[in-house]
Structure formats: C-alpha cells, structure tokens
Write a protein that holds these residues in place. Structure first.
Motif, PDB file in Angstrom:
ATOM      1  N   CYS A 151       0.821  -1.220   0.000  1.00 39.67           N
ATOM      2  CA  CYS A 151       0.000   0.000   0.000  1.00 39.67           C
ATOM      3  C   CYS A 151       0.853   1.268   0.000  1.00 39.67           C
ATOM      4  O   CYS A 151       0.333   2.351  -0.294  1.00 39.67           O
ATOM      5  CB  CYS A 151      -0.856   0.058   1.264  1.00 39.67           C
ATOM      6  SG  CYS A 151      -2.061  -1.243   1.392  1.00 39.67           S
ATOM      7  N   ASP A 152       2.112   1.137   0.329  1.00 40.50           N
ATOM      8  CA  ASP A 152       3.009   2.297   0.446  1.00 40.50           C
ATOM      9  C   ASP A 152       2.836   3.241  -0.743  1.00 40.50           C
ATOM     10  O   ASP A 152       2.911   2.827  -1.901  1.00 40.50           O
ATOM     11  CB  ASP A 152       4.457   1.787   0.523  1.00 40.50           C
ATOM     12  CG  ASP A 152       5.433   2.888   0.906  1.00 40.50           C
ATOM     13  OD1 ASP A 152       5.484   3.917   0.213  1.00 40.50           O
ATOM     14  OD2 ASP A 152       6.157   2.714   1.905  1.00 40.50           O
ATOM     15  N   SER A 153       2.628   4.537  -0.431  1.00 42.93           N
ATOM     16  CA  SER A 153       2.311   5.520  -1.472  1.00 42.93           C
ATOM     17  C   SER A 153       3.454   5.745  -2.463  1.00 42.93           C
ATOM     18  O   SER A 153       3.248   6.295  -3.531  1.00 42.93           O
ATOM     19  CB  SER A 153       1.940   6.849  -0.817  1.00 42.93           C
ATOM     20  OG  SER A 153       2.998   7.291   0.004  1.00 42.93           O
ATOM     21  N   GLY A 181       7.941  -6.293  -3.901  1.00 40.85           N
ATOM     22  CA  GLY A 181       8.345  -5.747  -2.619  1.00 40.85           C
ATOM     23  C   GLY A 181       9.077  -4.427  -2.831  1.00 40.85           C
ATOM     24  O   GLY A 181       9.326  -4.023  -3.961  1.00 40.85           O
ATOM     25  N   HIS A 182       9.420  -3.748  -1.747  1.00 41.68           N
ATOM     26  CA  HIS A 182      10.112  -2.460  -1.918  1.00 41.68           C
ATOM     27  C   HIS A 182      10.981  -2.120  -0.717  1.00 41.68           C
ATOM     28  O   HIS A 182      10.810  -2.683   0.376  1.00 41.68           O
ATOM     29  CB  HIS A 182       9.082  -1.348  -2.162  1.00 41.68           C
ATOM     30  CG  HIS A 182       8.283  -0.997  -0.952  1.00 41.68           C
ATOM     31  ND1 HIS A 182       8.556   0.095  -0.162  1.00 41.68           N
ATOM     32  CD2 HIS A 182       7.220  -1.609  -0.367  1.00 41.68           C
ATOM     33  CE1 HIS A 182       7.681   0.136   0.834  1.00 41.68           C
ATOM     34  NE2 HIS A 182       6.860  -0.881   0.741  1.00 41.68           N
ATOM     35  N   SER A 183      11.888  -1.168  -0.940  1.00 42.83           N
ATOM     36  CA  SER A 183      12.797  -0.726   0.123  1.00 42.83           C
ATOM     37  C   SER A 183      12.041   0.116   1.147  1.00 42.83           C
ATOM     38  O   SER A 183      11.035   0.744   0.833  1.00 42.83           O
ATOM     39  CB  SER A 183      13.941   0.092  -0.484  1.00 42.83           C
ATOM     40  OG  SER A 183      13.426   1.258  -1.112  1.00 42.83           O
ATOM     41  N   ILE A 221      -0.698  -4.365   3.002  1.00 43.38           N
ATOM     42  CA  ILE A 221       0.487  -4.095   3.808  1.00 43.38           C
ATOM     43  C   ILE A 221       1.560  -5.148   3.509  1.00 43.38           C
ATOM     44  O   ILE A 221       1.317  -6.354   3.661  1.00 43.38           O
ATOM     45  CB  ILE A 221       0.141  -4.143   5.320  1.00 43.38           C
ATOM     46  CG1 ILE A 221      -0.919  -3.100   5.689  1.00 43.38           C
ATOM     47  CG2 ILE A 221       1.399  -3.988   6.175  1.00 43.38           C
ATOM     48  CD1 ILE A 221      -0.438  -1.675   5.734  1.00 43.38           C
ATOM     49  N   ALA A 222       2.697  -4.685   3.025  1.00 44.48           N
ATOM     50  CA  ALA A 222       3.891  -5.514   2.788  1.00 44.48           C
ATOM     51  C   ALA A 222       3.720  -6.561   1.675  1.00 44.48           C
ATOM     52  O   ALA A 222       4.429  -7.562   1.677  1.00 44.48           O
ATOM     53  CB  ALA A 222       4.381  -6.171   4.077  1.00 44.48           C
ATOM     54  N   ASN A 223       2.812  -6.297   0.730  1.00 43.75           N
ATOM     55  CA  ASN A 223       2.640  -7.171  -0.453  1.00 43.75           C
ATOM     56  C   ASN A 223       2.632  -8.661  -0.120  1.00 43.75           C
ATOM     57  O   ASN A 223       3.343  -9.458  -0.734  1.00 43.75           O
ATOM     58  CB  ASN A 223       3.706  -6.866  -1.530  1.00 43.75           C
ATOM     59  CG  ASN A 223       5.095  -6.544  -0.988  1.00 43.75           C
ATOM     60  OD1 ASN A 223       5.431  -5.362  -0.769  1.00 43.75           O
ATOM     61  ND2 ASN A 223       5.880  -7.576  -0.724  1.00 43.75           N
TER      62      ASN A 223
HETATM   63 ZN   LIG Z   1       5.595  -1.526   2.200  1.00 43.23          ZN
END
Ligand SMILES: [Zn+2]
Length: 216
Positions: free
Chosen positions: A48-50, A107-109, A71-73
């Motif tokens: 969900c991170d923008s 995923g992402h940093s 949240i957190a894929n």
């Molecule tokens: Zn995230």
C-alpha cells in the motif's frame, strides 16, 4: 451511520483537469474499455506504500494490470475457512475469472510493514503482538521469513533481506492455492517476484537458478 464529507477540493480540481484533458482526448478508448470489459494480462500484488508506483514503473495504461495492494505485499496461505480474505479473493478472481498470464509480487525498500514485522519478531514492538492489532496479525504471515534472516548481523541488511522474504513467502503461499498451482502446472500462468529500491529506482527480480534477486 457514517459522516462522509464531499471530496476535498484539491482532488476535485485534479479530477476535473483529468476529465478535461486525458479523458476528453481518449474518450473513444475509455468507452471501448467500458464496453468490452477488462482483459488484463498481469496481476500485480504490491504494498500500500504511497511511494510504490507500479503503473508508473511499467508504463501501464488503464486495463493492463489487475492490481491488489496490501500491507507488505503479502499473500496469505490458502485457508478456505469461510472468513473474509481480501487478498485471496483478488488472487482467485485474477486466476480463475480473468485468467491472467502473470502474477508479479513486488516488494520495496523501506517497507514499514516489514519493519513492523521485524520489530515484532525481535521483541521491540509488543503492541503488534496484541490480538487486536490488524497489522500484527497480518504480519504473522511473514514470521517464517524472519526466522530465515534473523542471524544477519547488520540491522539495515536484515530488514532488506526480510523485505525480499516477504516476496518469496508470497510466491510460496500463492502455490498453496490449488487453482494457482494447476495454472502454473499447465503453463497458463507464471509467477514472478521483484523488489524495488525506491531511492535509486532499481528493480531486482528473483531468479531461482541463481538463488537470489538480481538487478533487472
Ligand atoms: Zn511496504
């Protein structure tokens, strides 16, 4: 009972700008999308991170990606227990109804959800252990991943490794869904794991033969 307010004015203005330009210039195409229904080639599961912007990274137009964000894929394990399972519903619809050819887990940093899981598993976030914590119970999915990275000495490196474990855990859990496993078996569906570094814009994909994530 709810107390919904009108759309904030900055969103109204942006919407009206879009309607007058992008929409107006492509009206026929939008009408066709509406008439023909969606036929996306890929499903993307991301956080969900923008800052995670899959449509921008892959230059996607409307109708191309069936996107699910949480949240957190994370993809939970296959649990047909009659409860509310939003992610599992999205996977089921993508695979059995839309018949997507690819599922990409991204995923992402700097993932806050993963960081929460890290802190919970290392005893630094007791509030996430509460039964009433939706984030905590959701991040339970990643507990086995934490076990795999907990011995990494450097904290930043450990969290980054856990972000990649979130992708791998999701790929493994995807295969516990019978309709995913059979579509992969017949070659109608392929699954992919990627990790995006927000700061430098790099993208890594998981290559099983090489045993890890490699820059695309
Ligand atoms: Zn995230």
């Amino acid at each position: 009972m709810h107390n919904a307010k009108p759309l904030p004015s900055y969103l109204v203005q942006r919407y009206q700008g879009w309607k007058a330009t992008t929409y107006a210039e492509n009206k026929t195409w939008y009408r066709r999308l509406a008439d023909e229904g969606q036929r996306p080639r890929a499903m993307v599961i991301s956080c969900c991170d923008s800052r995670v912007h899959v449509t921008s990274i892959f230059g996607a137009d409307q109708g191309e990606f069936f996107i699910h964000r949480n949240i957190a894929n994370l993809v939970p394990p296959y649990e047909p227990d009659g409860d509310h399972h939003g992610t599992s519903a999205a996977v089921e619809y993508a695979v059995t109804a839309l018949k997507v050819a690819h599922i990409v887990v991204m995923g992402h940093s700097g993932c806050g959800g993963v960081e929460g899981c890290h802190d919970m598993c290392s005893g630094k976030a007791p509030e996430l252990e509460e039964k009433s914590s939706f984030v905590g119970r959701w991040m339970d999915i990643l507990r086995p991943g934490y076990e795999k990275v907990k011995d990494i000495a450097d904290e930043a490196e450990r969290k980054r490794a856990l972000e990649k474990q979130a992708v791998l855990t999701s790929l493994e859990n995807l295969m516990s869904f019978p309709f995913v496993a059979s579509a992969v078996e017949t070659g109608d569906l392929s699954v992919h794991g990627v990790w995006n570094d927000i700061g430098d814009g790099s993208l890594e994909h998981f290559l099983p033969a090489e045993g890890g994530f490699k820059v695309v």
